[in-house]
Design a protein around this motif. Structure first.
Motif, PDB file in Angstrom:
ATOM      1  N   MET A  74      39.619  22.294  50.101  1.00 62.24           N
ATOM      2  CA  MET A  74      39.148  23.650  50.336  1.00 62.24           C
ATOM      3  C   MET A  74      37.729  23.792  49.793  1.00 62.24           C
ATOM      4  N   SER A  75      36.932  24.593  50.455  1.00 57.25           N
ATOM      5  CA  SER A  75      35.556  24.767  50.010  1.00 57.25           C
ATOM      6  C   SER A  75      35.464  25.837  48.921  1.00 57.25           C
ATOM      7  N   THR A  76      34.341  25.874  48.285  1.00 56.86           N
ATOM      8  CA  THR A  76      34.099  26.843  47.220  1.00 56.86           C
ATOM      9  C   THR A  76      34.025  28.246  47.812  1.00 56.86           C
ATOM     10  N   PRO A  77      34.679  29.223  47.188  1.00 50.43           N
ATOM     11  CA  PRO A  77      34.635  30.591  47.712  1.00 50.43           C
ATOM     12  C   PRO A  77      33.228  31.177  47.605  1.00 50.43           C
ATOM     13  N   THR A  78      32.871  31.971  48.584  1.00 46.58           N
ATOM     14  CA  THR A  78      31.567  32.619  48.580  1.00 46.58           C
ATOM     15  C   THR A  78      31.621  33.887  47.732  1.00 46.58           C
ATOM     16  N   ARG A  79      30.467  34.418  47.469  1.00 48.46           N
ATOM     17  CA  ARG A  79      30.369  35.669  46.701  1.00 48.46           C
ATOM     18  C   ARG A  79      31.114  36.793  47.422  1.00 48.46           C
ATOM     19  N   THR A  80      30.982  36.828  48.735  1.00 51.65           N
ATOM     20  CA  THR A  80      31.651  37.855  49.530  1.00 51.65           C
ATOM     21  C   THR A  80      33.163  37.737  49.424  1.00 51.65           C
ATOM     22  N   GLN A  81      33.670  36.516  49.439  1.00 61.01           N
ATOM     23  CA  GLN A  81      35.113  36.309  49.314  1.00 61.01           C
ATOM     24  C   GLN A  81      35.610  36.757  47.945  1.00 61.01           C
ATOM     25  N   VAL A  82      34.859  36.454  46.905  1.00 65.73           N
ATOM     26  CA  VAL A  82      35.253  36.832  45.549  1.00 65.73           C
ATOM     27  C   VAL A  82      35.226  38.352  45.393  1.00 65.73           C
ATOM     28  N   LEU A  83      34.197  38.990  45.917  1.00 64.60           N
ATOM     29  CA  LEU A  83      34.124  40.453  45.833  1.00 64.60           C
ATOM     30  C   LEU A  83      35.247  41.110  46.635  1.00 64.60           C
ATOM     31  N   GLY A  84      35.585  40.528  47.777  1.00 59.22           N
ATOM     32  CA  GLY A  84      36.696  41.040  48.568  1.00 59.22           C
ATOM     33  C   GLY A  84      38.014  40.915  47.823  1.00 59.22           C
ATOM     34  N   LEU A  85      38.182  39.803  47.137  1.00 62.91           N
ATOM     35  CA  LEU A  85      39.382  39.584  46.330  1.00 62.91           C
ATOM     36  C   LEU A  85      39.460  40.618  45.201  1.00 62.91           C
ATOM     37  N   TYR A  86      38.331  40.870  44.563  1.00 65.21           N
ATOM     38  CA  TYR A  86      38.271  41.871  43.486  1.00 65.21           C
ATOM     39  C   TYR A  86      38.657  43.253  44.020  1.00 65.21           C
ATOM     40  N   LYS A  87      38.144  43.605  45.184  1.00 69.07           N
ATOM     41  CA  LYS A  87      38.464  44.906  45.784  1.00 69.07           C
ATOM     42  C   LYS A  87      39.950  45.015  46.111  1.00 69.07           C
ATOM     43  N   GLN A  88      40.544  43.915  46.553  1.00 68.08           N
ATOM     44  CA  GLN A  88      41.971  43.919  46.845  1.00 68.08           C
ATOM     45  C   GLN A  88      42.794  44.109  45.571  1.00 68.08           C
ATOM     46  N   PHE A  89      42.339  43.493  44.471  1.00 66.00           N
ATOM     47  CA  PHE A  89      43.018  43.690  43.187  1.00 66.00           C
ATOM     48  C   PHE A  89      42.987  45.162  42.797  1.00 66.00           C
ATOM     49  N   ILE A  90      41.822  45.775  42.894  1.00 63.20           N
ATOM     50  CA  ILE A  90      41.674  47.185  42.511  1.00 63.20           C
ATOM     51  C   ILE A  90      42.531  48.068  43.415  1.00 63.20           C
ATOM     52  N   LYS A  91      42.487  47.813  44.714  1.00 62.64           N
ATOM     53  CA  LYS A  91      43.260  48.601  45.677  1.00 62.64           C
ATOM     54  C   LYS A  91      44.752  48.511  45.393  1.00 62.64           C
ATOM     55  N   ASN A  92      45.249  47.305  45.180  1.00 62.86           N
ATOM     56  CA  ASN A  92      46.680  47.130  44.942  1.00 62.86           C
ATOM     57  C   ASN A  92      47.100  47.643  43.570  1.00 62.86           C
ATOM     58  N   ALA A  93      46.238  47.549  42.588  1.00 61.33           N
ATOM     59  CA  ALA A  93      46.552  48.092  41.265  1.00 61.33           C
ATOM     60  C   ALA A  93      46.688  49.612  41.340  1.00 61.33           C
ATOM     61  N   ASN A  94      45.898  50.242  42.184  1.00 59.42           N
ATOM     62  CA  ASN A  94      45.964  51.698  42.333  1.00 59.42           C
ATOM     63  C   ASN A  94      47.227  52.165  43.040  1.00 59.42           C
ATOM     64  N   HIS A  95      47.979  51.264  43.645  1.00 62.09           N
ATOM     65  CA  HIS A  95      49.210  51.643  44.336  1.00 62.09           C
ATOM     66  C   HIS A  95      50.401  51.803  43.398  1.00 62.09           C
ATOM     67  N   PHE A  96      50.263  51.429  42.141  1.00 66.88           N
ATOM     68  CA  PHE A  96      51.361  51.586  41.196  1.00 66.88           C
ATOM     69  C   PHE A  96      51.581  53.066  40.900  1.00 66.88           C
TER      70      PHE A  96
END
Length: 91
Positions: free
Chosen positions: A1-23
């Motif tokens: 697998m290739s190294t994740p890009t900055r955009t992929q990492v930021l997207g992952l961070y946003k998904q964490f925040i979004k899903n954490a807010n669903h609790f």
């Protein structure tokens, strides 16, 4: 697998925040928000490609767990705590 890009990492961070807010539970919600912010801040200066790939893979697994747990959390209702703001919509 290739190294994740900055955009992929930021997207992952946003998904964490979004899903954490669903609790529904205030304590769980704030814990996972703090945890996500802390972990991503601690690792923002990582330059080693292999380490970065390992962190990204681990974060994807953690995101899967977070999504499942937030869905389970939505099945149960909790009373509002004193520290939570009340929704005061007058309709």
């Amino acid at each position: 697998m290739s190294t994740p890009t900055r955009t992929q990492v930021l997207g992952l961070y946003k998904q964490f925040i979004k899903n954490a807010n669903h609790f529904n539970d205030y304590n769980f919600r704030n814990y996972f928000l703090r945890k996500a912010k802390t972990v991503f801040r601690e690792n923002r200066d990582v330059k080693d490609q292999e380490k970065l790939q390992d962190l990204y893979t681990s974060a994807l697994k953690d995101l899967g767990v977070l999504k499942r747990q937030s869905l389970i959390s939505q099945m149960y209702t909790f009373d509002k705590l004193v520290v939570e703001p009340l929704d005061q919509k007058l309709e």
